[in-house]
Design a protein around this motif. Structure first.
Motif, PDB file in Angstrom:
ATOM      1  N   GLY A   1       0.827  -1.238  -0.209  1.00  0.00           N
ATOM      2  CA  GLY A   1      -0.004  -0.140  -0.111  1.00  0.00           C
ATOM      3  C   GLY A   1       0.694   1.289   0.004  1.00  0.00           C
ATOM      4  N   ALA A   2       1.970   1.321   0.804  1.00  0.00           N
ATOM      5  CA  ALA A   2       2.880   2.351   0.790  1.00  0.00           C
ATOM      6  C   ALA A   2       3.611   2.435  -0.351  1.00  0.00           C
ATOM      7  CB  ALA A   2       3.880   2.162   2.105  1.00  0.00           C
ATOM      8  N   VAL A   3       4.019   1.537  -1.075  1.00  0.00           N
ATOM      9  CA  VAL A   3       4.670   1.792  -2.513  1.00  0.00           C
ATOM     10  C   VAL A   3       3.753   2.391  -3.424  1.00  0.00           C
ATOM     11  CG1 VAL A   3       5.604   0.518  -4.113  1.00  0.00           C
ATOM     12  CG2 VAL A   3       6.256   0.050  -1.836  1.00  0.00           C
ATOM     13  N   VAL A   4       2.524   1.697  -3.499  1.00  0.00           N
ATOM     14  CA  VAL A   4       1.719   2.425  -4.453  1.00  0.00           C
ATOM     15  C   VAL A   4       1.230   3.630  -4.222  1.00  0.00           C
ATOM     16  CG1 VAL A   4      -0.859   2.090  -5.347  1.00  0.00           C
ATOM     17  CG2 VAL A   4       0.685   0.055  -5.107  1.00  0.00           C
ATOM     18  N   MET A   5       1.140   3.855  -2.902  1.00  0.00           N
ATOM     19  CA  MET A   5       0.649   5.385  -2.719  1.00  0.00           C
ATOM     20  C   MET A   5       1.640   6.272  -3.028  1.00  0.00           C
ATOM     21  SD  MET A   5      -1.163   4.905   0.998  1.00  0.00           S
ATOM     22  CE  MET A   5      -1.197   6.366   1.632  1.00  0.00           C
ATOM     23  N   LEU A   6       3.089   5.992  -2.946  1.00  0.00           N
ATOM     24  CA  LEU A   6       4.185   6.624  -3.380  1.00  0.00           C
ATOM     25  C   LEU A   6       4.216   6.822  -4.862  1.00  0.00           C
ATOM     26  CD1 LEU A   6       6.826   8.378  -2.652  1.00  0.00           C
ATOM     27  CD2 LEU A   6       7.957   6.070  -2.755  1.00  0.00           C
ATOM     28  N   ILE A   7       3.785   5.888  -5.555  1.00  0.00           N
ATOM     29  CA  ILE A   7       4.142   5.858  -6.984  1.00  0.00           C
ATOM     30  C   ILE A   7       2.990   6.810  -7.645  1.00  0.00           C
ATOM     31  CG2 ILE A   7       3.859   4.319  -8.984  1.00  0.00           C
ATOM     32  CD1 ILE A   7       5.146   2.184  -7.543  1.00  0.00           C
ATOM     33  N   LYS A   8       1.783   6.539  -7.070  1.00  0.00           N
ATOM     34  CA  LYS A   8       0.728   7.493  -7.638  1.00  0.00           C
ATOM     35  C   LYS A   8       0.816   8.775  -7.388  1.00  0.00           C
ATOM     36  CE  LYS A   8      -3.801   5.746  -6.798  1.00  0.00           C
ATOM     37  NZ  LYS A   8      -4.675   5.277  -6.235  1.00  0.00           N
ATOM     38  N   ARG A   9       1.794   9.228  -6.483  1.00  0.00           N
ATOM     39  CA  ARG A   9       2.142  10.638  -6.441  1.00  0.00           C
ATOM     40  C   ARG A   9       3.077  11.294  -7.565  1.00  0.00           C
ATOM     41  NH1 ARG A   9       1.396  13.009  -1.365  1.00  0.00           N
ATOM     42  NH2 ARG A   9       0.505  11.637   0.202  1.00  0.00           N
ATOM     43  N   TRP A  10       3.606  10.337  -8.258  1.00  0.00           N
ATOM     44  CA  TRP A  10       4.506  10.791  -9.317  1.00  0.00           C
ATOM     45  C   TRP A  10       3.722  11.363 -10.530  1.00  0.00           C
ATOM     46  CZ3 TRP A  10       7.526   5.508 -10.732  1.00  0.00           C
ATOM     47  CH2 TRP A  10       8.174   5.097  -9.556  1.00  0.00           C
ATOM     48  N   LYS A  11       4.287  12.450 -11.039  1.00  0.00           N
ATOM     49  CA  LYS A  11       3.801  13.228 -12.283  1.00  0.00           C
ATOM     50  C   LYS A  11       4.188  12.706 -13.484  1.00  0.00           C
ATOM     51  CE  LYS A  11       3.245  17.664  -9.538  1.00  0.00           C
ATOM     52  NZ  LYS A  11       1.683  17.616  -9.524  1.00  0.00           N
ATOM     53  N   VAL A  12       3.404  12.225 -14.329  1.00  0.00           N
ATOM     54  CA  VAL A  12       3.674  11.613 -15.322  1.00  0.00           C
ATOM     55  C   VAL A  12       3.011  12.321 -16.562  1.00  0.00           C
ATOM     56  CG1 VAL A  12       4.020   9.262 -14.364  1.00  0.00           C
ATOM     57  CG2 VAL A  12       1.891   9.811 -15.319  1.00  0.00           C
TER      58      VAL A  12
ATOM     59  N   VAL B   1       1.962   0.194 -15.315  1.00  0.00           N
ATOM     60  CA  VAL B   1       3.042   0.558 -14.619  1.00  0.00           C
ATOM     61  C   VAL B   1       3.047   0.459 -13.112  1.00  0.00           C
ATOM     62  CG1 VAL B   1       4.384   2.579 -14.299  1.00  0.00           C
ATOM     63  CG2 VAL B   1       3.332   2.420 -16.591  1.00  0.00           C
ATOM     64  N   ILE B   2       1.903   0.722 -12.543  1.00  0.00           N
ATOM     65  CA  ILE B   2       1.878   0.668 -11.108  1.00  0.00           C
ATOM     66  C   ILE B   2       1.845  -0.768 -10.442  1.00  0.00           C
ATOM     67  CG2 ILE B   2       0.460   1.047  -8.962  1.00  0.00           C
ATOM     68  CD1 ILE B   2      -0.498   3.742 -10.298  1.00  0.00           C
ATOM     69  N   PRO B   3       1.252  -1.739 -11.171  1.00  0.00           N
ATOM     70  CA  PRO B   3       1.250  -2.925 -10.700  1.00  0.00           C
ATOM     71  C   PRO B   3       2.721  -3.717 -11.223  1.00  0.00           C
ATOM     72  CG  PRO B   3      -0.722  -2.796 -11.925  1.00  0.00           C
ATOM     73  CD  PRO B   3       0.152  -1.575 -11.970  1.00  0.00           C
ATOM     74  N   LEU B   4       3.507  -3.321 -12.200  1.00  0.00           N
ATOM     75  CA  LEU B   4       4.670  -3.872 -12.451  1.00  0.00           C
ATOM     76  C   LEU B   4       5.544  -3.443 -11.405  1.00  0.00           C
ATOM     77  CD1 LEU B   4       6.750  -5.088 -14.381  1.00  0.00           C
ATOM     78  CD2 LEU B   4       6.772  -3.071 -15.705  1.00  0.00           C
ATOM     79  N   ILE B   5       5.834  -2.112 -11.220  1.00  0.00           N
ATOM     80  CA  ILE B   5       6.854  -1.537 -10.640  1.00  0.00           C
ATOM     81  C   ILE B   5       6.732  -2.035  -8.796  1.00  0.00           C
ATOM     82  CG2 ILE B   5       7.990   0.649  -9.709  1.00  0.00           C
ATOM     83  CD1 ILE B   5       7.384   1.753 -12.271  1.00  0.00           C
ATOM     84  N   SER B   6       5.385  -1.757  -8.444  1.00  0.00           N
ATOM     85  CA  SER B   6       5.008  -2.152  -7.008  1.00  0.00           C
ATOM     86  C   SER B   6       5.290  -3.568  -6.707  1.00  0.00           C
ATOM     87  CB  SER B   6       3.587  -1.674  -6.626  1.00  0.00           C
ATOM     88  OG  SER B   6       2.799  -2.298  -7.265  1.00  0.00           O
ATOM     89  N   THR B   7       5.190  -4.401  -7.671  1.00  0.00           N
ATOM     90  CA  THR B   7       5.116  -5.798  -7.449  1.00  0.00           C
ATOM     91  C   THR B   7       6.568  -6.166  -7.681  1.00  0.00           C
ATOM     92  OG1 THR B   7       2.990  -6.223  -8.492  1.00  0.00           O
ATOM     93  CG2 THR B   7       4.521  -8.194  -8.316  1.00  0.00           C
ATOM     94  N   PHE B   8       7.416  -5.657  -8.271  1.00  0.00           N
ATOM     95  CA  PHE B   8       8.906  -5.992  -8.197  1.00  0.00           C
ATOM     96  C   PHE B   8       9.544  -5.736  -6.832  1.00  0.00           C
ATOM     97  CE2 PHE B   8      13.129  -4.574  -9.048  1.00  0.00           C
ATOM     98  CZ  PHE B   8      13.675  -5.742  -9.448  1.00  0.00           C
ATOM     99  N   ILE B   9       9.029  -4.278  -6.536  1.00  0.00           N
ATOM    100  CA  ILE B   9       9.667  -3.699  -5.395  1.00  0.00           C
ATOM    101  C   ILE B   9       9.420  -4.467  -4.059  1.00  0.00           C
ATOM    102  CG2 ILE B   9       9.715  -1.715  -3.603  1.00  0.00           C
ATOM    103  CD1 ILE B   9       9.431   0.256  -6.327  1.00  0.00           C
ATOM    104  N   VAL B  10       8.064  -4.695  -4.052  1.00  0.00           N
ATOM    105  CA  VAL B  10       7.453  -5.537  -2.859  1.00  0.00           C
ATOM    106  C   VAL B  10       8.090  -7.078  -2.902  1.00  0.00           C
ATOM    107  CG1 VAL B  10       5.465  -6.637  -1.629  1.00  0.00           C
ATOM    108  CG2 VAL B  10       5.472  -4.216  -2.617  1.00  0.00           C
TER     109      VAL B  10
END
Length: 497
Positions: free
Chosen positions: A252-263, A275-284
């Motif tokens: 949850g924390a990782v996704v909340m952080l990624i959703k703050r990115w300006k793209v 993008v969010i599932p890919l990056i967050s799943t890899f990090i977690v």
């Protein structure tokens, strides 16, 4: 005035509907209109857009996320936990009226997502709550989605033991050998289905904790992280429940952080699904496999070994602690923490873990049963409505629905809650002392045949219920309430009978 409300609790059973009833009755008493949407375990019938549009204000009484809360955007809002609506519905309606007078909030959080420019992540939990409240709601959301898996898987496993004995755990896979006319084959099938359902407990817990924090994009990393927690450092000594909590909060924390990115606008459309599932799943996944999983697995193994080593006075003290937790908030977060602790122990079916499950269920049955007994022994200490609730409490207590004690505790918490805790602590201690075991995660008296030493188990519940009843009677006798104190609604009900 016209109000709409949404009620929701972790289990979606008792608290959800009791809060709805309390709000509806309080609105009737104050001459207002109230329409309630109960987001319970059986699903819900959403309020119509016309009803919401006509409402002057909105009341949320929820311990988990309110689904589709954006429907109520722009309306004055009063929000609290579900138990407050049960005990203080009138006060919540008064607060809603005050909110109407002061006007709606300047900004209202929604689940909508702009083109990557949202200043804060969408969340299923109120943004204005403190960190402690939000953490509790995140965890309770996870627990609420786990409970159906617990009920289905646990009861199937319990039935398999009833049909085939405990040796059914050694049966070959039913895909290799299944005899349609064999009771043992059906028992093995039930056990293996139930075991699969139990295998989802930690991944679903982690996934929906993450979902509560950061909405649907967080489901994948949460569930994947939860599954990894069941596999590291090894399937025989997994990170388990503690790992699932860590994975859910981390995802949850990782996704909340990624959703703050300006793209860029061109990328914004694929952010939630790619993008969010890919990056967050890899990090977690990396953190759970390499950093968090092994130490959490060692901690879980140490805790399991400690529990298995308990005996004598230490085991009785654990029973007392579990009893106090089950009775303190009667289905609330502390109660659910003790319950989740017991249920996850069933996945490693040691004798001590089975005793813990037995103690938790017995201690959860005691509060409603004790209060029901008290209303029979000393009717004059209870209002007419409480006496009627006492009749229902017999069934609720026998079914392991601790929430049956809430109406009594809401009206007189300083006398009722300590009495409940005392009785449940006695029950928990006795169950651990007697060495009762339980492989079913729910069921109350309906799973007594599956309990080790069932007569002693029923004796422990009976003794705890008597202790609860006597304690309530003694404490209430110091401050007897005259009948004239009863509310108009109570008097009307009494006259109707």
């Amino acid at each position: 005035m016209k109000f709409v409300a949404v009620t929701s609790c972790p289990t979606g059973i008792a608290h959800t509907y009791m809060a709805a009833e309390a709000l509806e009755q309080a609105a009737v008493d104050s001459g207002d209109e109230m329409a309630v949407e109960t987001q319970g375990s059986a699903g819900s019938e959403p309020l119509s857009p016309e009803t919401i549009a006509a409402a002057d204000a909105v009341i949320f009484a929820a311990d988990v996320e309110v689904r589709d809360r954006e429907r109520f955007a722009g309306k004055p809002l009063v929000e609290s936990g579900v138990k407050r609506a049960i005990s203080s519905a009138k006060e919540m309606i008064d607060e809603a009226k005050e909110a109407v007078r002061t006007g709606p909030p300047a900004t209202v959080a929604t689940d909508g997502a702009g083109a990557g420019a949202a200043p804060a992540p969408a969340t299923k939990v109120t943004e204005k709550a403190g960190l402690g409240s939000r953490l509790r709601q995140w965890l309770m959301t996870g627990v609420s989605y786990v409970i159906p898996f617990v009920a289905a898987g646990g009861l199937l496993i319990a039935l398999s033991f009833a049909l085939g004995g405990y040796q059914i755990t050694n049966a070959p896979p039913v895909t290799q050998h299944f005899d349609w006319g064999s009771q043992q084959s059906w028992a093995a099938l039930m056990f293996q289905i139930g075991k699969v359902a139990f295998g989802f407990l930690v991944p679903i817990l982690a996934g929906f904790i993450a979902f509560a924090m950061a909405d649907r994009p967080a489901l994948v990393p949460g569930i994947v992280g939860g599954y990894i927690a069941t596999q590291v450092p090894s399937p025989d000594a997994p990170a388990g429940f503690l790992g699932g909590l860590a994975a859910g909060l981390l995802a949850g924390a990782v996704v909340m952080l990624i959703k703050r990115w300006k793209v860029p606008r061109a990328v914004a459309g694929i952010m939630p699904v790619v993008v969010i599932p890919l990056i967050s799943t890899f990090i977690v996944g990396v953190l759970m496999f390499v950093v968090l999983g092994p130490p959490l697995g060692a901690l879980t193994t140490g805790l399991t070994n400690w529990l298995n080593g308990l005996s004598g006075a230490n085991k009785i003290l654990l029973g007392i602690l579990l009893g106090l937790m089950m009775a303190f908030d009667m289905g609330g977060p502390i109660n659910k923490t003790a319950y989740a602790f017991a249920v996850t122990g069933l996945t490693i079916a040691t004798t001590t873990n089975l005793e813990i499950m037995a103690a938790v269920m017995a201690a959860g049955m005691t509060p409603p049963l004790g209060l029901a007994l008290a209303t029979v022994l000393r009717k004059n200490l209870f209002t007419h409505v409480e006496q009627e609730n006492g009749k229902a409490a017999w069934v609720l207590g026998a079914s392991f629905i601790t929430e049956g004690a809430i109406p009594f505790a809401a009206g007189d918490p300083l006398r009722v809650i300590p009495s409940l805790m005392f009785g449940s602590a006695v029950t928990g201690a006795l169950v651990m002392w007697f060495g009762n075991t339980l492989r079913a995660p729910h069921g109350g008296i309906f799973v007594v045949p599956l309990i080790g030493r069932p007569l002693l188990y029923l004796l422990a519940i009976a003794i705890g219920s008597v202790v609860t009843a006597v304690s309530v009677i003694v404490l209430k006798s110091f401050h007897r309430r005259p009948a004239a104190v009863e509310t108009p609604a109570t008097a009307a009900a009494a006259a109707g009978n």
